[in-house]
Design a protein around this motif. Structure first.
Motif, PDB file in Angstrom:
ATOM      1  N   ALA A 140      78.294 -26.703  -2.998  1.00 39.94           N
ATOM      2  CA  ALA A 140      78.790 -26.357  -4.336  1.00 39.94           C
ATOM      3  C   ALA A 140      79.713 -27.443  -4.874  1.00 39.94           C
ATOM      4  N   PHE A 141      80.561 -27.999  -4.015  1.00 39.29           N
ATOM      5  CA  PHE A 141      81.459 -29.054  -4.482  1.00 39.29           C
ATOM      6  C   PHE A 141      80.709 -30.370  -4.709  1.00 39.29           C
ATOM      7  N   ARG A 142      79.655 -30.627  -3.923  1.00 41.47           N
ATOM      8  CA  ARG A 142      78.838 -31.813  -4.216  1.00 41.47           C
ATOM      9  C   ARG A 142      78.167 -31.661  -5.571  1.00 41.47           C
ATOM     10  N   GLY A 158      80.617 -32.248  -8.298  1.00 38.23           N
ATOM     11  CA  GLY A 158      80.848 -33.681  -8.453  1.00 38.23           C
ATOM     12  C   GLY A 158      79.768 -34.343  -9.279  1.00 38.23           C
ATOM     13  N   GLU A 159      78.523 -33.938  -9.063  1.00 37.53           N
ATOM     14  CA  GLU A 159      77.439 -34.492  -9.874  1.00 37.53           C
ATOM     15  C   GLU A 159      77.584 -34.090 -11.337  1.00 37.53           C
ATOM     16  N   ALA A 205      77.875 -36.602 -14.477  1.00 34.57           N
ATOM     17  CA  ALA A 205      76.970 -36.546 -15.626  1.00 34.57           C
ATOM     18  C   ALA A 205      77.742 -36.391 -16.932  1.00 34.57           C
ATOM     19  N   ILE A 206      78.806 -35.568 -16.935  1.00 33.86           N
ATOM     20  CA  ILE A 206      79.628 -35.410 -18.136  1.00 33.86           C
ATOM     21  C   ILE A 206      80.214 -36.751 -18.552  1.00 33.86           C
ATOM     22  N   GLY A 262      70.357 -37.004  -9.172  1.00 31.31           N
ATOM     23  CA  GLY A 262      71.214 -36.583  -8.078  1.00 31.31           C
ATOM     24  C   GLY A 262      70.520 -35.626  -7.134  1.00 31.31           C
ATOM     25  N   GLU A 263      71.297 -35.029  -6.269  1.00 28.49           N
ATOM     26  CA  GLU A 263      70.776 -34.072  -5.295  1.00 28.49           C
ATOM     27  C   GLU A 263      70.355 -32.765  -5.967  1.00 28.49           C
TER      28      GLU A 263
END
Length: 400
Positions: free
Chosen positions: A168-170, A173-174, A178-179, A213-214
């Protein structure tokens, strides 16, 4: 010499105490009215508070594990969308930063980015976001698109012991990456508006971010031109190692919850240990969260607190301060001496404790030179000593 402080407030329904809505001066019938939020935030704005965070969640109440099936009926339930509230308040306020809470798991990152950029335009450069990672089973049921995710806090109490929380934290971070990338996708001078040539846009100054991203991918530019701050202010609340690392890597401001001023050194050391992952060029600003109930005497404050606790027990992650305006100022000074950049005050009761903050606490703190002097900086980032961000595409062109 005591470090000068910024003061922010965290606004949440009828207040942070779950029984606050039952107080005689509470306004439970108005919690979903425009007037209620307008009056709260305008009062904070007039008092010089640097920014207000607006709480939000994707469930009826708080994101508590004991309410996944049936929400409690003896607490405030239901809320307005924080980003929309902030957008409504933007043209009605002058200086205060508007920092709605956003959950990164369900809302599309592109929509989050364009909403924050629009808020920055509407406010003239006062937009921010409080990033919340993860989701509860009830939130996932509300959206119906995914079943994976955290289920409460691990038995150890450490989110790093749960792969779902780490993921969830990864993902969060993505979303922040992106923002920021979408905010950069338009350079400042991309819009030409040349009537003679008929050219409105310089297409060479609008860039596809091509993020992969992931958890998601985005190919293309934002639909919103570059906003006044360049980048919205990114904030996060952190209690332990994984959130500290997330904030160190991605945020401009982190809210911490030490047990007392002596506990700050431990948290600052942990934040410093994560500094090698930091992506942002400016130092992370650290704010302490304090939940406050304020009366003119200690006895009156204790009586008010006892009445609230008898009706419903508050369990808070933040340090609770019950007392006079002088005591609140003493607590702010103690944390300032511990090395933080500011405090975020959570009023136990609204509007009464916010009024005590604006009318009594801030003037006392200012009189003792505890607060930053107002330098009339126009944007939220500048008020916090953070420079306006240039698009990294423009920086690449300048250095080519």
């Amino acid at each position: 010499m005591t470090r000068r402080q910024h003061v922010a407030v965290a606004l949440n329904g009828a207040g942070w105490h779950p029984a606050a809505w039952r107080e005689t001066d509470a306004r439970p019938r108005e919690l979903t009215s425009a007037r209620y939020w307008r009056e709260l935030v305008r009062a904070a704005d007039d008092a010089g508070i640097v920014f207000a965070t607006i709480e939000d969640a994707l469930v009826f109440g708080e994101r508590a594990a004991d309410e996944q099936q049936e929400p409690r009926t003896d607490r405030v339930r239901g809320r307005l969308d924080a980003v929309l509230v902030a957008s409504y308040l933007a043209p009605l306020t002058r200086r205060i930063g508007l920092v709605p809470t956003i959950t990164t798991t369900h809302t599309e990152p592109f929509h989050l980015a364009t909403g924050l950029q629009t808020l920055d335009h509407a406010s003239g450069g006062r937009a921010g976001a409080r990033i919340v990672a993860g989701s509860t089973p009830q939130e996932r049921s509300n959206f119906g698109r995914r079943t994976d995710g955290p289920v409460g806090v691990p038995a150890s109490g450490r989110v790093e012991d749960d792969p779902a929380w780490s993921a969830a934290f990864r993902e969060a971070g993505e979303v922040v990456t992106a923002i920021r990338a979408l905010a950069d996708s338009w350079e400042d001078d991309a819009i030409i508006r040349d009537r003679e040539s008929g050219k409105f846009l310089d297409r060479e100054r609008v860039h596809s971010i091509e993020f992969s991203g992931e958890f998601f991918s985005i190919v293309g530019a934002s639909i919103v031109p570059r906003s006044p701050q360049g980048q919205p202010l990114i904030t996060a609340l952190a209690h332990q190692s994984v959130p500290y690392r997330f904030a160190s890597e991605h945020a401009d401001v982190v809210f911490i919850t030490p047990s007392d001023a002596a506990d700050v050194a431990r948290i600052l050391e942990e934040l410093d240990s994560a500094a090698e992952v930091r992506r942002e060029p400016e130092a992370l600003r650290v704010f302490v969260d304090l939940l406050v109930l304020i009366e003119e005497t200690d006895d009156a404050a204790a009586a008010s607190w006892a009445r609230l606790q008898e009706r419903d027990q508050l369990v808070s992650d933040a340090h609770v301060v019950v007392g006079t305006p002088e005591r609140i100022v003493d607590e702010i000074r103690a944390f300032a001496d511990a090395g933080v950049d500011g405090v975020r005050l959570r009023p136990a009761r609204l509007p009464s404790d916010l009024a005590a903050i604006t009318d009594r606490v801030l003037p006392l703190a200012a009189a003792t030179e505890l607060l930053h002097e107002d330098d009339s900086a126009p944007t939220l980032r500048e008020r916090l000593g953070l420079p306006r961000r240039s698009s990294h595409y423009a920086l690449q062109e300048a250095s080519a």
